[in-house]
Design an enzyme around this catalytic site. Structure first.
Site, mmCIF file in Angstrom:
data_model
loop_
_atom_site.group_PDB
_atom_site.id
_atom_site.type_symbol
_atom_site.label_atom_id
_atom_site.label_comp_id
_atom_site.label_asym_id
_atom_site.label_seq_id
_atom_site.Cartn_x
_atom_site.Cartn_y
_atom_site.Cartn_z
ATOM 1 C CG HIS A 225 -1.732 1.248 1.365
ATOM 2 N ND1 HIS A 225 -2.972 1.388 0.770
ATOM 3 C CD2 HIS A 225 -1.498 2.421 2.017
ATOM 4 C CE1 HIS A 225 -3.458 2.575 1.047
ATOM 5 N NE2 HIS A 225 -2.579 3.221 1.804
ATOM 6 C CD GLU A 226 1.981 3.424 3.651
ATOM 7 O OE1 GLU A 226 2.158 4.527 3.070
ATOM 8 O OE2 GLU A 226 0.994 3.195 4.376
ATOM 9 C CG HIS B 127 0.452 6.351 -0.634
ATOM 10 N ND1 HIS B 127 -0.705 6.892 -1.136
ATOM 11 C CD2 HIS B 127 0.119 5.764 0.544
ATOM 12 C CE1 HIS B 127 -1.704 6.664 -0.301
ATOM 13 N NE2 HIS B 127 -1.232 5.969 0.721
#
Length: 226
Positions: free
Chosen positions: A96-97, A100
């Protein structure tokens, strides 16, 4: 009076419920080892490299669920449990990170818009409630309206955060499957972690919008009494 109590109870319950969901999902799936045997750091590095993001570093950070992407330092920072651990939850959070970081590299429109809103949101969060309360206690509709405008900037930031987070989770699922970090039977578990995390942002946005609408209704009532 009963209506106000219910309203404030809802404002408290929604965020608490969301926090409980994410902590429960994370705790459960942090005990489930990923079949690939990769640590969160390895997962992040693998996805970054496969997408040509060699300039983005992966670093450990203290605390639990303190994972984040720092666009200024071009660094994916993972809590130590996820950085060194081999769990399904750690893989999901790491991916998920990295999502980004991919958004940043592509200059994703909603992420860029959110960045521009940061000073507006910070100002609104710090000053809006004081201006609003002054407007209410002094019975000054224009002052109340000014506070509402300040608050709207902070609320807009919360709303814009939703597509940013949903998109990062979507990228995460796609990447960890395509690079072979998880197997088919682990997709459902990974999605539960990502969905639970998304709930916290949804809850924050719902509460923020509800509060804004409450003050808007106060302003309308104040103007109608003039």
């Amino acid at each position: 009076m009963g209506g106000f109590l219910i309203y404030f109870a809802i404002l408290i319950i929604i965020p608490l419920w969301a926090q409980m969901k994410v902590k429960s999902a994370y705790k459960k799936y942090s005990q489930v080892p990923a079949s690939s045997g990769m640590t969160g750091a390895q997962v992040a590095r693998k996805i970054l490299d496969d997408n040509g993001l060699y300039n983005v570093t992966v670093e450990p950070v203290q605390g639990q669920l303190t994972d984040h992407y720092d666009p200024r330092a071009k660094a994916v920072r993972l809590s130590e449990q996820n950085y060194y651990g081999h769990s399904v939850a750690g893989a999901a959070v790491a991916a998920h990170e990295v999502g980004h970081a991919m958004q940043d590299a592509e200059d994703y429109a909603f992420l860029r818009f959110r960045h521009t809103l940061v000073p507006v949101a910070n100002f609104g969060s710090n000053s809006a409630i004081f201006v609003i309360l002054a407007g209410i206690f002094l019975d000054l509709a224009n002052l109340l309206l000014l506070g509402i405008i300040f608050m709207a900037g902070a609320v807009l930031f919360q709303v814009v955060t939703l597509p940013v987070e949903f998109n990062a989770s979507s990228r995460a699922m796609e990447q960890i499957v395509s690079v072979g970090v998880i197997r088919n039977n682990e997709e459902r578990e990974t999605k539960k972690v990502l969905d639970a995390a998304a709930l916290t942002y949804v809850a924050a946005a719902v509460v923020a919008v509800m509060e804004l609408m409450r003050f808007v209704l106060m302003y309308i009532g104040m103007r109608s009494n003039d």
